[in-house]
Design a protein around this motif. Structure first.
Motif, mmCIF file in Angstrom:
data_model
loop_
_atom_site.group_PDB
_atom_site.id
_atom_site.type_symbol
_atom_site.label_atom_id
_atom_site.label_comp_id
_atom_site.label_asym_id
_atom_site.label_seq_id
_atom_site.Cartn_x
_atom_site.Cartn_y
_atom_site.Cartn_z
ATOM 1 N N PHE A 173 113.936 16.682 162.474
ATOM 2 C CA PHE A 173 115.272 16.140 162.756
ATOM 3 C C PHE A 173 116.020 15.733 161.486
ATOM 4 O O PHE A 173 117.018 15.027 161.543
ATOM 5 N N ALA A 174 115.544 16.178 160.347
ATOM 6 C CA ALA A 174 116.167 15.756 159.085
ATOM 7 C C ALA A 174 117.444 16.531 158.799
ATOM 8 O O ALA A 174 117.620 17.678 159.209
ATOM 9 N N ASP A 175 118.352 15.879 158.099
ATOM 10 C CA ASP A 175 119.497 16.550 157.486
ATOM 11 C C ASP A 175 119.579 16.050 156.050
ATOM 12 O O ASP A 175 118.824 15.165 155.636
ATOM 13 N N LYS A 176 120.471 16.621 155.280
ATOM 14 C CA LYS A 176 120.534 16.265 153.867
ATOM 15 C C LYS A 176 120.828 14.789 153.663
ATOM 16 O O LYS A 176 120.262 14.142 152.774
ATOM 17 N N GLU A 177 121.697 14.236 154.487
ATOM 18 C CA GLU A 177 122.068 12.828 154.319
ATOM 19 C C GLU A 177 120.866 11.916 154.520
ATOM 20 O O GLU A 177 120.647 10.976 153.744
ATOM 21 N N ARG A 178 120.057 12.192 155.543
ATOM 22 C CA ARG A 178 118.877 11.357 155.799
ATOM 23 C C ARG A 178 117.862 11.494 154.668
ATOM 24 O O ARG A 178 117.264 10.506 154.225
ATOM 25 N N VAL A 179 117.642 12.729 154.217
ATOM 26 C CA VAL A 179 116.685 12.951 153.135
ATOM 27 C C VAL A 179 117.152 12.252 151.866
ATOM 28 O O VAL A 179 116.370 11.590 151.168
ATOM 29 N N GLU A 180 118.427 12.380 151.546
ATOM 30 C CA GLU A 180 118.947 11.766 150.332
ATOM 31 C C GLU A 180 118.831 10.248 150.380
ATOM 32 O O GLU A 180 118.516 9.600 149.370
ATOM 33 N N ALA A 181 119.065 9.663 151.538
ATOM 34 C CA ALA A 181 118.933 8.211 151.671
ATOM 35 C C ALA A 181 117.496 7.775 151.436
ATOM 36 O O ALA A 181 117.237 6.745 150.794
ATOM 37 N N GLU A 182 116.537 8.568 151.925
ATOM 38 C CA GLU A 182 115.132 8.205 151.746
ATOM 39 C C GLU A 182 114.693 8.409 150.299
ATOM 40 O O GLU A 182 113.911 7.608 149.764
ATOM 41 N N THR A 186 113.102 5.438 147.965
ATOM 42 C CA THR A 186 111.719 5.522 147.507
ATOM 43 C C THR A 186 111.577 5.828 146.025
ATOM 44 O O THR A 186 110.676 5.300 145.365
ATOM 45 N N ILE A 187 112.425 6.689 145.467
ATOM 46 C CA ILE A 187 112.257 7.098 144.066
ATOM 47 C C ILE A 187 113.505 6.836 143.229
ATOM 48 O O ILE A 187 113.561 7.221 142.068
ATOM 49 N N GLY A 188 114.518 6.180 143.819
ATOM 50 C CA GLY A 188 115.701 5.809 143.049
ATOM 51 C C GLY A 188 116.662 6.946 142.778
ATOM 52 O O GLY A 188 117.440 6.884 141.825
ATOM 53 N N ALA A 189 116.655 7.978 143.612
ATOM 54 C CA ALA A 189 117.539 9.124 143.391
ATOM 55 C C ALA A 189 118.990 8.766 143.721
ATOM 56 O O ALA A 189 119.282 8.260 144.801
ATOM 57 N N THR A 190 119.874 9.040 142.778
ATOM 58 C CA THR A 190 121.305 8.847 143.020
ATOM 59 C C THR A 190 122.053 10.175 143.067
ATOM 60 O O THR A 190 123.209 10.208 143.463
ATOM 61 N N LYS A 191 121.393 11.250 142.660
ATOM 62 C CA LYS A 191 121.979 12.588 142.747
ATOM 63 C C LYS A 191 120.874 13.569 143.128
ATOM 64 O O LYS A 191 119.911 13.749 142.384
ATOM 65 N N VAL A 192 121.014 14.177 144.305
ATOM 66 C CA VAL A 192 120.043 15.143 144.801
ATOM 67 C C VAL A 192 120.635 16.537 144.674
ATOM 68 O O VAL A 192 121.718 16.814 145.190
ATOM 69 N N ILE A 193 119.928 17.399 143.971
ATOM 70 C CA ILE A 193 120.382 18.780 143.790
ATOM 71 C C ILE A 193 119.509 19.670 144.659
ATOM 72 O O ILE A 193 118.299 19.768 144.457
ATOM 73 N N TRP A 194 120.135 20.341 145.624
ATOM 74 C CA TRP A 194 119.445 21.123 146.629
ATOM 75 C C TRP A 194 119.400 22.597 146.219
ATOM 76 O O TRP A 194 120.344 23.338 146.457
ATOM 77 N N LEU A 195 118.288 23.010 145.591
ATOM 78 C CA LEU A 195 118.127 24.434 145.332
ATOM 79 C C LEU A 195 118.018 25.171 146.667
ATOM 80 O O LEU A 195 117.387 24.674 147.612
ATOM 81 N N PRO A 196 118.625 26.358 146.762
ATOM 82 C CA PRO A 196 118.630 27.050 148.054
ATOM 83 C C PRO A 196 117.284 27.617 148.473
ATOM 84 O O PRO A 196 117.045 27.814 149.663
ATOM 85 N N ARG A 197 116.374 27.867 147.506
ATOM 86 C CA ARG A 197 115.097 28.473 147.861
ATOM 87 C C ARG A 197 114.136 28.391 146.682
ATOM 88 O O ARG A 197 114.505 27.949 145.586
ATOM 89 N N GLY A 198 112.898 28.839 146.924
ATOM 90 C CA GLY A 198 111.893 28.916 145.881
ATOM 91 C C GLY A 198 111.513 30.357 145.599
ATOM 92 O O GLY A 198 112.250 31.287 145.940
ATOM 93 N N GLN A 248 124.179 26.507 137.305
ATOM 94 C CA GLN A 248 125.322 26.472 136.388
ATOM 95 C C GLN A 248 126.508 25.732 136.986
ATOM 96 O O GLN A 248 127.388 25.271 136.245
ATOM 97 N N GLU A 249 126.512 25.585 138.307
ATOM 98 C CA GLU A 249 127.613 24.894 138.990
ATOM 99 C C GLU A 249 127.294 23.431 139.284
ATOM 100 O O GLU A 249 128.128 22.718 139.845
ATOM 101 N N GLN A 250 126.089 22.984 138.902
ATOM 102 C CA GLN A 250 125.652 21.635 139.253
ATOM 103 C C GLN A 250 125.820 20.662 138.087
ATOM 104 O O GLN A 250 125.873 21.051 136.922
ATOM 105 N N THR A 251 125.887 19.385 138.427
ATOM 106 C CA THR A 251 125.873 18.313 137.434
ATOM 107 C C THR A 251 124.807 17.298 137.832
ATOM 108 O O THR A 251 124.427 17.202 139.007
ATOM 109 N N ASP A 252 124.319 16.542 136.853
ATOM 110 C CA ASP A 252 123.266 15.571 137.148
ATOM 111 C C ASP A 252 123.859 14.218 137.519
ATOM 112 O O ASP A 252 125.074 14.076 137.688
ATOM 113 N N ALA A 253 123.000 13.208 137.626
ATOM 114 C CA ALA A 253 123.446 11.885 138.066
ATOM 115 C C ALA A 253 124.451 11.269 137.111
ATOM 116 O O ALA A 253 125.270 10.438 137.513
ATOM 117 N N ALA A 254 124.402 11.666 135.841
ATOM 118 C CA ALA A 254 125.340 11.141 134.850
ATOM 119 C C ALA A 254 126.593 11.996 134.725
ATOM 120 O O ALA A 254 127.443 11.727 133.875
#
Length: 349
Positions: A173-182, A186-198, A248-254
Motif C-alpha cells: 500500500f506504499a506510495d512515494k509520499e509515505r516512503v519519503e516520510a518514513e 528513520t535516516i534523516g532524508a530530506t531529498k529522495v531521488i527515485w531511480l526508475p529501475r535497476g 542529469q536532471e536531478q539535484t541533491d538535498a542542497a
C-alpha cells in the motif's frame, strides 16, 4: 530525536557481516558452496586489514568460520538463515543533537519480496540482535526495505529505486509520499531521488528487483558514481544511458546538480545463467580504503581501482574476486554493513 544516516565514507567503528549457512542462495553443489565460503571469507579478511570486523555465525558453521577467517575477526554465534547482512541487518544512524547516540533502524525484511525460495525468519531478527550487542537504540520501521536499497550522501540525499520500495511484494500500500516520510523519520532524508529501475539481472528469480547499490552511489555530496555498461550487446547498455539521462536532471538535498562519473562495467557479458550484472559500484568504503569487486579481468579491475581511488581521495582500493558472490545474487556491498564511529566532524571523504 533527529536520526541521520552518515555517509559511508565517514569514519567507521567496524564492519558487520554474517557467515554463509546452507540455504537457497548458497547453492546445492558442494564445490560451489566452498567457493562461496572462500569468497565471503576473502572479503572479511580484506576488510579486517583496515578496520575491525564482527561476523554473525550460525553455530553449525562456527568451526568452518574460525578456520577460514582472520583471527582478528570477532565471531558472534546466533541462528543464521539468510546472510546478506546489508539487507537484513540494521542500518546504523546517529543523532547530531545527542553526541554519542547510536541508532539501528530495523526495517521489515521479507527476503526481497517474499519469494517462495527465500528463508528469512532468522535473518529478520539480526537487526535487533546486533543493536543489542552494541547498545544502539532500535528505530523500528514498518517499511519493508533493505540496506542495499538505499544510498545516502550523509547530508539528506538518498537514492532509491521505484521497483524496490514501491514493490507490491514488499510494501503493498506504499506510495512515494509515505516512503519519503518514513525515510525522513528513520535516516534523516530530506531529498529522495527515485531511480526508475535497476540492472537487468537483478530482476531474475534470485535478484532484488533493482537495488540501487549495484547501480549508483554517492562518493561525495554532489557526485554520483554510475554503472556504465559500454557494450550495446548487453541490455544494461540502454539501462545505463537511461539512468545517466535521469540523474542529469536531478539535484541533491542542497540543490546541487550531480557530477556523474562513469564506472565502466567489465567486458564479461554472460555467465551460465545469462547476462551478468557485474558492477564495480557495489564496493565497500572502509577506513583508509575501498574494498572493490573483482571479475578476473586485470585491465578492467585496475581501471576500477583507479576510478575509486580518485573518487575517495586518500584511500587505497583493494580488489577481491566477487564472481561467486554475484552468482549468488549480490556483491561486496551487499554482504557488509558499516557501523559509524561516534565522532562529530571527522569525516574523511
Amino acid at each position: 530525536m533527529a536520526w541521520r544516516m552518515p555517509h559511508e565514507g565517514d569514519p567507521h567503528e567496524r564492519t558487520w557481516m554474517a557467515f554463509p549457512n546452507e540455504g537457497p542462495t548458497l547453492g546445492d553443489d558442494p564445490a560451489e558452496q566452498e567457493r562461496f565460503y572462500a569468497a565471503w571469507s576473502a572479503v572479511a579478511n580484506a576488510v579486517a586489514e583496515f578496520e575491525p570486523v564482527t561476523m554473525l555465525v550460525d553455530p553449525v558453521q562456527a568451526a568452518r568460520a574460525r578456520t577460514m577467517l582472520d583471527g582478528a575477526i570477532d565471531l558472534v554465534e546466533t541462528p543464521v538463515d539468510e546472510f546478506w547482512f546489508r539487507d537484513h541487518g540494521p542500518t546504523f544512524v546517529v543523532d547530531d543533537e545527542r553526541p554519542g547516540a547510536l541508532g539501528a533502524v530495523d526495517w521489515i525484511f521479507n527476503g526481497w519480496g517474499a519469494p517462495e525460495w527465500a528463508s528469512w525468519t532468522k535473518a529478520a531478527a539480526h537487526a535487533r540482535f546486533t543493536a543489542g550487542l552494541v547498545g544502539a537504540e532500535v528505530v523500528s520501521s514498518l517499511l519493508v526495505n533493505e540496506g542495499g536499497g538505499i544510498h545516502v550522501d550523509g547530508e539528506g540525499t538518498v537514492l532509491v529505486t521505484e521497483t524496490v520500495q514501491l514493490d507490491p511484494r514488499r510494501n503493498r500500500f506504499a506510495d512515494k509520499e509515505r516512503v519519503e516520510a518514513e525515510l525522513a523519520r528513520t535516516i534523516g532524508a530530506t531529498k529522495v531521488i527515485w531511480l526508475p529501475r535497476g540492472l537487468t539481472r537483478d530482476y531474475d528469480e534470485f535478484g532484488t528487483n533493482g537495488h540501487v547499490d549495484i547501480v549508483a552511489t554517492i562518493p561525495t555530496p554532489g557526485r554520483v558514481l554510475l554503472h556504465a555498461q559500454q557494450n550495446p550487446e548487453h541490455p544494461d547498455f540502454e539501462v545505463s544511458h537511461t539512468l545517466r539521462a535521469f540523474l542529469q536532471e536531478q539535484t541533491d538535498a542542497a540543490g546541487r546538480a550531480f557530477e556523474i562519473v562513469d564506472l565502466p562495467a567489465p567486458e564479461t557479458l554472460r555467465d551460465h545463467e545469462g547476462f551478468v550484472d557485474y558492477s564495480y559500484v557495489n564496493h565497500l568504503v572502509v577506513n583508509g580504503g575501498v574494498i572493490a569487486c573483482g571479475f578476473g579481468e586485470e585491465r578492467a579491475d585496475a581501471q576500477a581501482r583507479e576510478i575509486l581511488e580518485a573518487a575517495y581521495p586518500g584511500r587505497r582500493a583493494v580488489t577481491v574476486d566477487a564472481r561467486q558472490i554475484f552468482a549468488g545474487g549480490g556483491g561486496i556491498h551487499c554482504i557488509t554493513q558499516q557501523q559509524p564511529a561516534l565522532t562529530s566532524a571527522e569525516a574523511t571523504r
